[in-house]
Design a protein around this motif. Structure first.
Motif, short mmCIF file in Angstrom:
data_model
loop_
_atom_site.label_atom_id
_atom_site.label_comp_id
_atom_site.label_asym_id
_atom_site.label_seq_id
_atom_site.Cartn_x
_atom_site.Cartn_y
_atom_site.Cartn_z
N SER A 16 39.73 31.16 47.07
CA SER A 16 41.12 31.31 47.51
C SER A 16 41.84 32.35 46.68
O SER A 16 42.07 32.16 45.48
CB SER A 16 41.84 29.97 47.41
OG SER A 16 43.19 30.10 47.79
N THR A 17 42.19 33.47 47.31
CA THR A 17 42.93 34.53 46.62
C THR A 17 44.11 34.99 47.45
O THR A 17 44.56 36.12 47.34
CB THR A 17 42.01 35.73 46.33
OG1 THR A 17 41.47 36.22 47.57
CG2 THR A 17 40.87 35.34 45.41
N SER A 18 44.61 34.11 48.31
CA SER A 18 45.69 34.50 49.22
C SER A 18 46.95 34.90 48.46
O SER A 18 47.75 35.71 48.94
CB SER A 18 46.00 33.36 50.19
OG SER A 18 46.35 32.18 49.47
N ASP A 19 47.16 34.32 47.26
CA ASP A 19 48.34 34.67 46.45
C ASP A 19 48.07 35.85 45.53
O ASP A 19 48.96 36.26 44.79
CB ASP A 19 48.77 33.47 45.60
CG ASP A 19 49.37 32.35 46.43
OD1 ASP A 19 50.03 32.67 47.43
OD2 ASP A 19 49.16 31.18 46.10
N GLY A 20 46.84 36.38 45.56
CA GLY A 20 46.49 37.48 44.67
C GLY A 20 45.59 36.99 43.55
O GLY A 20 45.37 35.79 43.35
N VAL A 21 45.02 37.94 42.83
CA VAL A 21 44.17 37.66 41.68
C VAL A 21 44.86 38.25 40.46
O VAL A 21 45.19 39.44 40.44
CB VAL A 21 42.77 38.29 41.86
CG1 VAL A 21 41.87 37.96 40.68
CG2 VAL A 21 42.14 37.80 43.16
N PHE A 22 45.05 37.41 39.41
CA PHE A 22 45.87 37.83 38.28
C PHE A 22 45.14 37.64 36.97
O PHE A 22 44.36 36.70 36.80
CB PHE A 22 47.17 37.02 38.26
CG PHE A 22 48.08 37.31 39.43
CD1 PHE A 22 49.06 38.27 39.34
CD2 PHE A 22 47.92 36.64 40.62
CE1 PHE A 22 49.88 38.56 40.41
CE2 PHE A 22 48.74 36.90 41.70
CZ PHE A 22 49.72 37.87 41.60
N CYS A 23 45.41 38.55 36.06
CA CYS A 23 44.86 38.47 34.72
C CYS A 23 45.26 37.14 34.07
O CYS A 23 46.43 36.78 34.07
CB CYS A 23 45.38 39.65 33.89
SG CYS A 23 44.83 39.65 32.17
N GLY A 24 44.27 36.41 33.55
CA GLY A 24 44.56 35.16 32.88
C GLY A 24 44.55 33.93 33.76
O GLY A 24 44.67 32.81 33.27
N VAL A 25 44.41 34.11 35.09
CA VAL A 25 44.40 32.99 36.02
C VAL A 25 42.96 32.73 36.47
O VAL A 25 42.34 33.59 37.10
CB VAL A 25 45.31 33.25 37.24
CG1 VAL A 25 45.31 32.05 38.18
CG2 VAL A 25 46.73 33.57 36.78
N THR A 26 42.44 31.57 36.16
CA THR A 26 41.04 31.26 36.40
C THR A 26 40.71 31.20 37.89
O THR A 26 41.44 30.60 38.68
CB THR A 26 40.68 29.92 35.73
OG1 THR A 26 40.93 30.02 34.33
CG2 THR A 26 39.22 29.57 35.96
N TYR A 155 35.70 31.92 36.45
CA TYR A 155 35.89 33.13 35.66
C TYR A 155 37.39 33.40 35.53
O TYR A 155 38.15 33.26 36.49
CB TYR A 155 35.22 34.33 36.34
CG TYR A 155 35.41 35.63 35.58
CD1 TYR A 155 34.78 35.84 34.36
CD2 TYR A 155 36.23 36.64 36.08
CE1 TYR A 155 34.95 37.02 33.65
CE2 TYR A 155 36.40 37.83 35.39
CZ TYR A 155 35.77 38.02 34.17
OH TYR A 155 35.95 39.17 33.47
N THR A 156 37.81 33.76 34.33
CA THR A 156 39.21 34.10 34.06
C THR A 156 39.32 35.60 33.84
O THR A 156 38.80 36.11 32.83
CB THR A 156 39.73 33.35 32.83
OG1 THR A 156 39.55 31.94 33.02
CG2 THR A 156 41.21 33.65 32.61
N PRO A 157 39.92 36.34 34.77
CA PRO A 157 40.03 37.79 34.61
C PRO A 157 40.74 38.17 33.31
O PRO A 157 41.72 37.52 32.90
CB PRO A 157 40.86 38.21 35.83
CG PRO A 157 40.61 37.14 36.84
CD PRO A 157 40.49 35.87 36.04
N THR A 158 40.26 39.22 32.68
CA THR A 158 40.84 39.72 31.43
C THR A 158 41.60 41.01 31.70
O THR A 158 41.62 41.54 32.81
CB THR A 158 39.73 39.98 30.41
OG1 THR A 158 38.93 41.10 30.87
CG2 THR A 158 38.84 38.76 30.23
N GLN A 159 42.18 41.55 30.64
CA GLN A 159 42.93 42.81 30.77
C GLN A 159 42.01 43.95 31.22
O GLN A 159 42.45 44.86 31.93
CB GLN A 159 43.58 43.16 29.42
CG GLN A 159 44.65 44.24 29.50
CD GLN A 159 45.84 43.84 30.35
OE1 GLN A 159 46.30 42.72 30.29
NE2 GLN A 159 46.31 44.78 31.17
#
Length: 568
Positions: A16-26, A155-159
């Motif tokens: 589920s990425t309907s709200d977007g994918v953000f740095c720091g959000v698993t 996975y938690t996206p990084t900078q």
């Protein structure tokens, strides 16, 4: 090998990425696993390399090597950037801070840009040209390749991932033979949209209440903040806050960044969830130089496959204070004691039904490492800090008043045994002018106020007054000379004009007002500065938005005051 094989149900992988994918959000993908046509929970399937289980889940995360899309808004990273601050470019401010999604967004956050410009100029950056980074699309002629970044189910996206697309691959593999490549036909794959940067934590400055002084020895700061426990956030705000910014993995990091920005000497935190205190808050803040004490409520609830509840946590810098003694206040115990004084059984039962609410307070007596005042010589500099979270139900003002009264009685006993400065902070769930607030700042409550909120008639039998000389730190701003700080005049406009408290510390769907306070004994302490108060437009990304949101990760605002000891 006797274990029956596991299979992935074709096309069952979801992310589920309907709200977007953000740095720091698993990111937490879902995939359906079956054995003999019966569903098997993916969490029960061992990960690749685990010692148990023959059939295992092989997970791989990859990052594309080609950046995607254009710039995003620095305040609302879920939106595309529509304009860029030219002055930021000239001052060589970090480029991602210069973007905004609309003229309105730019205008309402112009004060942030002024701070960025001043900071860069003070660092010696000259306004000598700029290079815009406003680019869109991907690199022409590039061949896309992928770099592995993770091997776990989540996975938690990084900078490093910001601006790039992620890919997740999953399949079932057997333990033997080792290093066998999976059958490509049985691998399921999903890609994300590009990873966006996390919003910046709130930027708020201190406002001076007294003339600046080079002598700051003995001064210290105290912060109070209701962090919004995750067990309440998921239940109360799921329909009003984007899922990614309500996720605890994101909120905890955003809240921690905000707390560390303030560099307070004492932190009074409420709604600190018991499991999160042990797993996150205590270790993270201990790494930042704080000592932790905690008092949780006694009745736990079931959440995320375990029992947990919130409580009050007080942290203090180990290089500024040491703990002398702590007191834990359970208002339920006080309610049971009060009920024992009733001879009428019906009244006793009614009182217990109304007063047993499980709220708590945490009182700490601290000793300052350095003397509080120049004349202190060899005397110990002690201070008493009370951190509390009063009952929330707006219909139970009698309970709020009784809990505050109970806390103050305990503090009076401490004051009688040791004449030391006192601070009382927390979420009192009481608006300015309410009976509980009046008792705190006036030392008493009008009889008419008591009668209007006392359905059981037990409050009129209590001695609802106290002798502690308590005042509100933020109300002190109203009396401060605006010459001390150019921002004071504007800040005074953000105070409640009748009671001189902040205009709001809490914004929800049904309420906007002040519930949080910092109080001090004015015969021993003086507030010298407070953290500036924002206006609604500075905490909301759109009109009528409530808290929490992407930038402010609690439904409350942090309050902070600097204090100095008075000669006694």
């Amino acid at each position: 090998m006797n274990e029956r094989p596991l299979v992935l149900v074709p096309n069952s992988l979801r992310l589920s990425t309907s709200d977007g994918v953000f740095c720091g959000v698993t990111l937490e993908p879902y995939v359906l696993v079956k054995r003999d046509n019966a569903p098997v929970a993916a969490d029960d399937v061992p990960e690749e390399g685990a010692p148990e289980g023959y059939w295992q889940l092989r997970s791989r995360w990859y990052r594309s090597t080609i950046p995607r899309g254009g710039a995003v808004c620095s305040v609302h990273p879920e939106r595309e950037a529509a304009l860029q601050c030219i002055v930021c470019l000239r001052c060589k401010v970090a480029q991602h801070l210069s973007y905004h999604c609309s003229v309105e967004c730019f205008k309402s956050h112009w004060n942030l840009h002024k701070d960025y410009h001043q900071q860069c100029q003070s660092n010696g950056v000259q306004e000598n040209g700029y290079e815009s980074g406003f680019k869109t699309g991907s690199v022409a002629g590039s061949v896309e390749s992928w770099v592995e970044v993770g091997r776990s189910r989540t996975y938690t996206p990084t900078q490093d991932d910001v601006g790039y697309v992620l890919k997740f691959e999953v399949c079932i593999v057997g333990k033997a033979p080792p290093h066998t490549m999976p059958d490509p036909m049985k691998v399921q794959v999903v890609q994300t949209t590009r990873v966006r940067p996390a919003p910046n934590p709130p930027l708020r400055h201190m406002v001076q209440l007294v003339p600046p002084s080079s002598h700051t020895n003995g001064r210290f700061t105290l912060l109070t903040y209701n962090l919004l426990a995750d067990l309440y956030a998921k239940a109360d705000f799921a329909n009003s806050c984007p899922a990614w910014s309500l996720h605890w993995h994101y909120r905890k990091k955003n809240l921690l960044r905000e707390l560390l920005t303030y560099k307070a000497d004492i932190l009074c935190l409420q709604e600190v969830q018991s499991d999160h205190y042990l797993e996150f808050w205590a270790p993270e803040l201990q790494k930042a130089g704080y000592v932790a004490i905690y008092k949780k409520k006694t009745a736990e609830i079931y959440t995320d496959n375990k029992y947990a509840i919130d409580g009050c946590a007080t942290f203090f810098r180990r290089d500024r204070f040491s703990l002398v003694k702590k007191y834990e206040v359970e208002f339920n115990k006080a309610a049971l004691s009060l009920a024992e004084s009733f001879t009428n059984q019906s009244q006793k039962k009614s009182a217990l039904n109304r007063l047993l609410k499980d709220n708590v307070a945490l009182i700490a007596v601290l000793e300052a490492i350095e003397p509080g005042t120049p004349d202190a010589s060899n005397r110990r500099t002690l201070i008493c800090v009370a951190n509390t979270h009063i009952h929330a139900n707006p219909e139970l003002n009698d309970v709020k008043l009784w809990q505050v009264h109970t806390l103050l009685k305990g503090l009076e006993k401490i004051a009688a045994s040791a004449d030391i400065p006192m601070l009382v902070a927390g979420d009192f769930n009481s608006i300015p002018g309410s009976p509980a607030h009046s008792l705190l700042v006036k030392g008493k409550v009008d009889a008419a106020q008591v009668n209007s909120i006392d359905p059981l008639g037990f409050l009129k039998e209590q001695k609802l007054q106290h002798s502690l000389p308590l005042l509100s730190a933020y109300a002190r701003m109203w009396e401060a000379n605006s010459a001390h700080d150019g921002r004071l005049a504007k800040q005074k406009q953000r105070l409640d004009q009748k009671h001189h408290e902040p205009g709001f510390t809490n914004i929800t769907k049904d309420f906007k007002g002040t519930l949080d306070y910092i109080l001090y004994t004015n015969n021993s302490l003086q507030p010298t500065a407070v953290l500036e108060l924002p206006v609604e437009a500075e905490v909301q990304s759109r009109p009528d938005e409530q808290l929490p949101n992407a930038q402010y990760s609690s439904d409350h605002l942090a309050l902070l005051s600097e204090f100095m000891y008075l000669n006694r």
